[in-house]
Design a protein around this motif. Sequence first.
Motif, mmCIF file in Angstrom:
data_model
loop_
_atom_site.group_PDB
_atom_site.id
_atom_site.type_symbol
_atom_site.label_atom_id
_atom_site.label_comp_id
_atom_site.label_asym_id
_atom_site.label_seq_id
_atom_site.Cartn_x
_atom_site.Cartn_y
_atom_site.Cartn_z
ATOM 1 N N THR A 294 -30.961 5.258 -9.467
ATOM 2 C CA THR A 294 -29.665 5.718 -9.964
ATOM 3 C C THR A 294 -28.534 4.786 -9.507
ATOM 4 O OG1 THR A 294 -29.710 7.265 -8.088
ATOM 5 C CG2 THR A 294 -30.275 8.144 -10.256
ATOM 6 N N ASP A 295 -28.610 4.337 -8.252
ATOM 7 C CA ASP A 295 -27.593 3.402 -7.744
ATOM 8 C C ASP A 295 -27.683 2.063 -8.472
ATOM 9 O OD1 ASP A 295 -26.713 5.300 -5.928
ATOM 10 O OD2 ASP A 295 -27.943 4.523 -4.280
ATOM 11 N N LEU A 296 -28.908 1.619 -8.720
ATOM 12 C CA LEU A 296 -29.117 0.335 -9.385
ATOM 13 C C LEU A 296 -28.660 0.376 -10.843
ATOM 14 C CD1 LEU A 296 -32.625 -0.441 -7.865
ATOM 15 C CD2 LEU A 296 -30.502 -1.694 -7.396
ATOM 16 N N MET A 297 -28.745 1.539 -11.446
ATOM 17 C CA MET A 297 -28.254 1.693 -12.819
ATOM 18 C C MET A 297 -26.726 1.725 -12.839
ATOM 19 S SD MET A 297 -31.022 4.483 -14.211
ATOM 20 C CE MET A 297 -30.182 4.849 -15.757
ATOM 21 N N ARG A 298 -26.131 2.443 -11.893
ATOM 22 C CA ARG A 298 -24.671 2.529 -11.837
ATOM 23 C C ARG A 298 -24.018 1.152 -11.648
ATOM 24 N NH1 ARG A 298 -25.614 7.073 -8.564
ATOM 25 N NH2 ARG A 298 -25.171 9.027 -9.644
ATOM 26 N N SER A 299 -24.654 0.344 -10.802
ATOM 27 C CA SER A 299 -24.095 -0.986 -10.538
ATOM 28 C C SER A 299 -24.380 -1.965 -11.674
ATOM 29 C CB SER A 299 -24.685 -1.544 -9.239
ATOM 30 O OG SER A 299 -26.073 -1.844 -9.399
ATOM 31 N N GLY A 300 -25.318 -1.587 -12.543
ATOM 32 C CA GLY A 300 -25.693 -2.470 -13.643
ATOM 33 C C GLY A 300 -26.814 -3.424 -13.264
ATOM 34 N N GLU A 301 -27.206 -3.409 -11.984
ATOM 35 C CA GLU A 301 -28.232 -4.328 -11.492
ATOM 36 C C GLU A 301 -29.575 -4.093 -12.176
ATOM 37 O OE1 GLU A 301 -30.166 -5.700 -7.183
ATOM 38 O OE2 GLU A 301 -28.335 -4.481 -7.253
ATOM 39 N N ALA A 302 -29.946 -2.823 -12.370
ATOM 40 C CA ALA A 302 -31.236 -2.504 -12.996
ATOM 41 C C ALA A 302 -31.308 -3.061 -14.412
ATOM 42 C CB ALA A 302 -31.456 -0.988 -13.015
ATOM 43 N N PHE A 303 -30.244 -2.889 -15.172
ATOM 44 C CA PHE A 303 -30.230 -3.387 -16.556
ATOM 45 C C PHE A 303 -30.276 -4.915 -16.593
ATOM 46 C CE2 PHE A 303 -27.717 0.659 -16.696
ATOM 47 C CZ PHE A 303 -28.720 1.432 -17.287
ATOM 48 N N ALA A 304 -29.584 -5.539 -15.641
ATOM 49 C CA ALA A 304 -29.594 -7.002 -15.581
ATOM 50 C C ALA A 304 -30.985 -7.510 -15.211
ATOM 51 C CB ALA A 304 -28.564 -7.481 -14.553
ATOM 52 N N ASP A 305 -31.616 -6.854 -14.240
ATOM 53 C CA ASP A 305 -32.969 -7.245 -13.833
ATOM 54 C C ASP A 305 -33.963 -7.111 -14.986
ATOM 55 O OD1 ASP A 305 -32.117 -7.755 -11.250
ATOM 56 O OD2 ASP A 305 -32.751 -5.812 -10.458
ATOM 57 N N LEU A 306 -33.814 -6.057 -15.754
ATOM 58 C CA LEU A 306 -34.738 -5.774 -16.849
ATOM 59 C C LEU A 306 -34.402 -6.552 -18.118
ATOM 60 C CD1 LEU A 306 -34.966 -1.907 -16.339
ATOM 61 C CD2 LEU A 306 -36.908 -3.489 -16.181
ATOM 62 N N GLY A 307 -33.186 -7.053 -18.177
ATOM 63 C CA GLY A 307 -32.764 -7.791 -19.365
ATOM 64 C C GLY A 307 -32.548 -6.896 -20.561
ATOM 65 N N VAL A 308 -32.042 -5.679 -20.306
ATOM 66 C CA VAL A 308 -31.811 -4.725 -21.396
ATOM 67 C C VAL A 308 -30.393 -4.176 -21.307
ATOM 68 C CG1 VAL A 308 -34.246 -4.059 -21.455
ATOM 69 C CG2 VAL A 308 -32.634 -2.731 -20.053
ATOM 70 N N ALA A 309 -29.949 -3.598 -22.404
ATOM 71 C CA ALA A 309 -28.631 -2.964 -22.439
ATOM 72 C C ALA A 309 -28.743 -1.566 -21.843
ATOM 73 C CB ALA A 309 -28.149 -2.885 -23.884
ATOM 74 N N PRO A 310 -27.633 -0.995 -21.359
ATOM 75 C CA PRO A 310 -27.649 0.376 -20.859
ATOM 76 C C PRO A 310 -28.114 1.343 -21.944
ATOM 77 C CG PRO A 310 -25.655 -0.735 -20.156
ATOM 78 C CD PRO A 310 -26.324 -1.645 -21.145
ATOM 79 N N LEU A 311 -28.499 2.541 -21.529
ATOM 80 C CA LEU A 311 -29.033 3.514 -22.468
ATOM 81 C C LEU A 311 -28.023 3.897 -23.537
ATOM 82 C CD1 LEU A 311 -30.626 3.987 -19.624
ATOM 83 C CD2 LEU A 311 -31.435 6.043 -20.770
ATOM 84 N N ASN A 312 -28.562 4.149 -24.725
ATOM 85 C CA ASN A 312 -27.750 4.502 -25.877
ATOM 86 C C ASN A 312 -28.485 5.601 -26.649
ATOM 87 O OD1 ASN A 312 -26.917 4.428 -28.760
ATOM 88 N ND2 ASN A 312 -25.625 2.725 -28.102
ATOM 89 N N ALA A 313 -27.786 6.660 -26.997
ATOM 90 C CA ALA A 313 -28.420 7.808 -27.654
ATOM 91 C C ALA A 313 -29.050 7.452 -28.999
ATOM 92 C CB ALA A 313 -27.398 8.932 -27.835
ATOM 93 N N GLU A 314 -28.593 6.399 -29.641
ATOM 94 C CA GLU A 314 -29.143 6.025 -30.944
ATOM 95 C C GLU A 314 -30.533 5.422 -30.831
ATOM 96 O OE1 GLU A 314 -26.574 3.577 -33.215
ATOM 97 O OE2 GLU A 314 -24.861 4.959 -33.126
ATOM 98 N N THR A 315 -30.799 4.742 -29.715
ATOM 99 C CA THR A 315 -32.067 4.028 -29.605
ATOM 100 C C THR A 315 -32.963 4.481 -28.450
ATOM 101 O OG1 THR A 315 -30.966 2.342 -28.254
ATOM 102 C CG2 THR A 315 -31.096 1.946 -30.625
ATOM 103 N N ASP A 316 -32.354 5.033 -27.382
ATOM 104 C CA ASP A 316 -33.111 5.321 -26.161
ATOM 105 C C ASP A 316 -33.543 6.778 -26.021
ATOM 106 O OD1 ASP A 316 -33.037 2.764 -24.360
ATOM 107 O OD2 ASP A 316 -31.023 2.932 -25.215
ATOM 108 N N ARG A 317 -34.768 6.938 -25.500
ATOM 109 C CA ARG A 317 -35.301 8.254 -25.175
ATOM 110 C C ARG A 317 -35.786 8.197 -23.728
ATOM 111 N NH1 ARG A 317 -32.564 8.529 -28.707
ATOM 112 N NH2 ARG A 317 -32.980 9.020 -30.893
ATOM 113 N N ALA A 318 -35.799 9.318 -23.032
ATOM 114 C CA ALA A 318 -36.150 9.281 -21.615
ATOM 115 C C ALA A 318 -36.887 10.527 -21.166
ATOM 116 C CB ALA A 318 -34.887 9.104 -20.771
ATOM 117 N N MET A 319 -37.745 10.339 -20.141
ATOM 118 C CA MET A 319 -38.455 11.429 -19.488
ATOM 119 C C MET A 319 -38.245 11.283 -17.989
ATOM 120 S SD MET A 319 -42.079 11.693 -21.525
ATOM 121 C CE MET A 319 -42.159 12.008 -23.302
#
Length: 287
Positions: A223-248
């Motif tokens: 959760t901290d890594l997502m807030r800082s944007g580090e997780a998305f940068a590491d993964l090379g993906v954009a933050p979650l978007n309701a149009e394209t992303d699903r989650a469990m």
Amino acid sequence: MTELKPVTESTAIKADAPKKMAMPDTQTVTEVKHYTDRLFSFRCTRPATMRFRSGEFVMIGLMGDPDPKTGKVKPLLRAYSIASPSWDEELEFYSIKVQDGPLTSKLQHIKVGDEIILRPKPVGTLVHDALLPGKRLWFFATGTGFAPFASLLREPQTYEDYDEIIITHTCREAGELTYGRDLIEGLKTDELLGEVIGEGFWKKIKYYPTTTREESAKMGRITDLMRSGEAFADLGVAPLNAETDRAMICGNLAFNLELKEMLEGYGLEEGANSDPKHYVVEKAFLD
């Protein structure tokens, strides 16, 4: 899954009753693997009539100790996610070890050939039916919350429905990542899934393991890594978007609540079997 509040039967069984009565709905253990002093997995036979959707859970357990006053024995049952996929001929479970836990203090000592109780009535929210169609699927897990995703990562529908699967797994120590890491690595050489889904299906997976206490390649709470944007940068993906992303989500209660709030901040809505939406949470899991 992990230790939950005891589930008992309304009718107890006397300790001196025949074994056939004392162990109802039994299945035989076929394999046991210990990963750390806190984690282990095991496989057992599967009832011929049992059907389930990948991601669901069942009640499993053992007989408890005789009541010192009455001599009666009650089954100790807990909710455990099925870690094996729906097509597997056996059932797999991933568990913590709690030394004074009513069930896992006993369950951690099972061996091949032992019997466990299994109530074959699977339920759960971490299923594809509870999500609207999307392009990218996120699995968020802590600890043994990886179990339902171990099932879904070996489910052909996961790769048919999504272009990309991202699995995040946060644990305290590096050794606690072994089960998930080995499973994902094994997908690369799984000939059966390669034939069914297509060669190189595993390339759709992006695995993001982190630890919070012991030094590892990636430290921090997801959760901290997502807030800082580090997780998305590491993964090379954009933050979650309701149009394209699903989650469990499957983790401890605090993690579930925090991540729910974050996902809703991204515009995602919580779904259910009867009302598919953008994300779902396994409420039966407590880490």
